[in-house]
Design a protein around this motif. Sequence first.
Motif, short mmCIF file in Angstrom:
data_model
loop_
_atom_site.label_atom_id
_atom_site.label_comp_id
_atom_site.label_asym_id
_atom_site.label_seq_id
_atom_site.Cartn_x
_atom_site.Cartn_y
_atom_site.Cartn_z
N THR A 181 43.53 77.05 80.91
CA THR A 181 42.91 76.38 79.75
C THR A 181 41.66 75.59 80.23
OG1 THR A 181 45.09 76.12 78.71
CG2 THR A 181 43.28 74.81 78.03
N TYR A 213 36.23 87.00 76.54
CA TYR A 213 37.03 86.04 75.38
C TYR A 213 36.00 85.35 74.87
CZ TYR A 213 41.31 88.76 75.15
OH TYR A 213 42.26 89.60 74.96
N SER A 214 35.31 84.24 75.64
CA SER A 214 34.57 83.31 75.18
C SER A 214 33.53 83.88 74.80
CB SER A 214 34.26 82.55 76.35
OG SER A 214 33.48 83.13 77.42
N HIS A 267 40.64 76.99 69.39
CA HIS A 267 40.79 78.27 70.25
C HIS A 267 42.12 78.41 70.95
CE1 HIS A 267 36.25 78.96 70.92
NE2 HIS A 267 36.07 77.72 70.49
N LEU A 327 44.45 80.45 73.22
CA LEU A 327 44.17 81.18 74.36
C LEU A 327 45.32 81.96 74.63
CD1 LEU A 327 42.23 78.69 76.49
CD2 LEU A 327 41.46 79.74 74.50
N SER A 339 44.16 86.03 75.47
CA SER A 339 43.21 85.88 76.80
C SER A 339 44.11 85.55 78.16
CB SER A 339 42.00 84.94 76.79
OG SER A 339 42.62 83.73 76.40
N TYR A 340 44.99 84.59 77.90
CA TYR A 340 45.99 84.27 79.17
C TYR A 340 46.81 85.43 79.24
CZ TYR A 340 48.99 81.82 82.26
OH TYR A 340 49.78 81.32 83.37
N TYR A 356 38.89 78.03 81.16
CA TYR A 356 38.27 78.52 79.86
C TYR A 356 37.29 77.36 79.25
CZ TYR A 356 38.09 81.35 75.81
OH TYR A 356 37.79 82.47 74.75
#
Length: 273
Positions: free
Chosen positions: A20, A79-80, A56, A58, A61-62, A23
């Motif tokens: 996190t 992802y961003s 967001h 995550l 994505s994680y 990100y």
Amino acid sequence: MKKLLNKILGTKVLSESEFTEKYLATISKRHPNVTYEIMEPLVIKANFGENGEITHFLDNSYREYKLGPKELNETIERYSNASTNLYKKNEQINIDRIVPVIKPSDYFEQLKNLGSSTKDYKIPELVWEKYNEDLIIVYAEDRDKDINYFTQDEFEKLNIDRITLLENSIENLNNVVPKIEKVGENGNFGLIAGGDYEVSLILMQNIWTKENFDVDGDIVIAIPNRDLVFITGSNDEKSIEKLQKTVLKSYETGNHSISTNYYKWNGKKFEII
């Protein structure tokens, strides 16, 4: 096994908190005028001041990062980049890019749980309808780098006939997806269509024929994730049994999980079995 393999390869797997933070560092550089706050691991709130805020989540994505820890930077970057359109909600929705996205029936409950740590969080009022007792259709706009889920208020401004929305969105989907490829043989098949809309292909009635899928019995599918469609026949008990472990593993470890159930084609749609 995965931890052992990563240790052998010398790849450290970041914790949810570490991921996190990583990100957040990426999106903060991309949008320096936005105020960010980590609500909890895998949940980041972006505040635009008078222009509102977004959250967001995550988890997907994680989950993807853990499948390939060496691709950390690439995963976060992708992802961003995809989330950039969340910062452009005022852009006009392209009605020719509105597509149907299959989600599990508890999708909004999942959103509620993900946002439970955010003060005054409200489940977005997206445009959706029921497909069967296990699945729903959520309408979204396909954009270059992401899928834009719009609200009911945004949809009403488009003056689109809700009655023909599904039909029109399926036609759009046919134009949006790359070439649909069938893989497999001997009564066991899969579909490839770019990675985002494989499961949405269940809405294209014209492709679900015995001419396209020569299976033993009625067409049966499993859809553990949005990019995985397994196809076999209702009389092929060995194949269905063989698929069970694969479906469960894909559902638990893959991205954008849909269901561990099986569905049978009734000539018009898929029903849970």
